[in-house]
Design an enzyme around this catalytic site. Sequence first.
Site, short mmCIF file in Angstrom:
data_model
loop_
_atom_site.label_atom_id
_atom_site.label_comp_id
_atom_site.label_asym_id
_atom_site.label_seq_id
_atom_site.Cartn_x
_atom_site.Cartn_y
_atom_site.Cartn_z
N GLU A 50 55.83 52.33 112.95
CA GLU A 50 55.70 52.51 114.22
C GLU A 50 56.01 50.86 114.64
O GLU A 50 55.29 50.06 113.93
CB GLU A 50 53.46 53.00 114.12
N ASP A 61 42.41 48.88 119.93
CA ASP A 61 43.23 48.03 119.21
C ASP A 61 41.97 46.71 118.42
O ASP A 61 41.41 46.39 119.28
CB ASP A 61 44.60 47.25 119.42
N TYR A 176 48.69 62.40 113.92
CA TYR A 176 47.01 61.07 113.33
C TYR A 176 45.89 60.69 113.44
O TYR A 176 45.53 60.80 114.54
CB TYR A 176 48.30 59.70 114.53
#
Length: 275
Positions: A50, A61, A176
């Site tokens: 990734e 994040d 994911y």
Amino acid sequence: MTTRIATRFAALREEGRPALVTFITAGDPDGETSLEILRALPEAGADIIELGVPFTDPMADGPAIQAGGLRALKAGQTLAKTLAMVKAFRVADNETPIVLMGYFNPIYIYGVERFLVDARAAGVDGLIVVDLPPEEDDELCLPALEAGLDFIRLATPTTDDKRLRVVLKNTAGFVYYVSITGITGSATPNADVVGAAVARIKGHTPLPVAVGFGVKTPEQARAIAAGADGVVVGSALVETVRCSLDEAGHATAETVPAVCKVVRGLAEAVRSVRR
């Protein structure tokens, strides 16, 4: 059309082992060093890569990846340079799947149609765009699938069965699973809880399920791999980059080897899990 992602997961099923999915930020700490790391990851043990597209407002994040993104932006990284990185990587490696992970804004500014053409030409295999829900599939997901790029969705601990069906509708490549509630690298996942969640997701889709967010050590990677088709590690690698820099924030002779050492340890742990 079979993508590199599908081909890689099929090969791993034949081998009877899970995948190690590694995340790095494109352009961190600079373009040249980042490309060196990218090129070194497969030999170190990464099965799928990734590649984070740095963005000024990375809401999903944690601190490590936010800092990596800021280092990359400061060094002049752009989406166009990220695509050029993938193209340079493909000169010597035409097999390792590469997934671009980031936010819609840079793609929107670049131009969706132009981006998809350039991404395919560069050798990108899939996209993870964390701020585009299924309700907005017309924006990028459906055009990406039509262009031959896998569109990978996130499922979380709060995604119930009803929502999961919506999330999975146009998902391709793999699912994911976000193992914790919160931002990347902010907590440690519970392997038993994750294993049960993966089993639930696999009851809804034939796609592989890779687990990320919070996996940092080989021990954690091994535990998560026991109940998943893949383990995603990102914050630990981005933090390794940071710790290798000099006082001015520049790459050193240790930067690439340090990341590779961590990846080798993770790969050994994940590959010790047999199906």
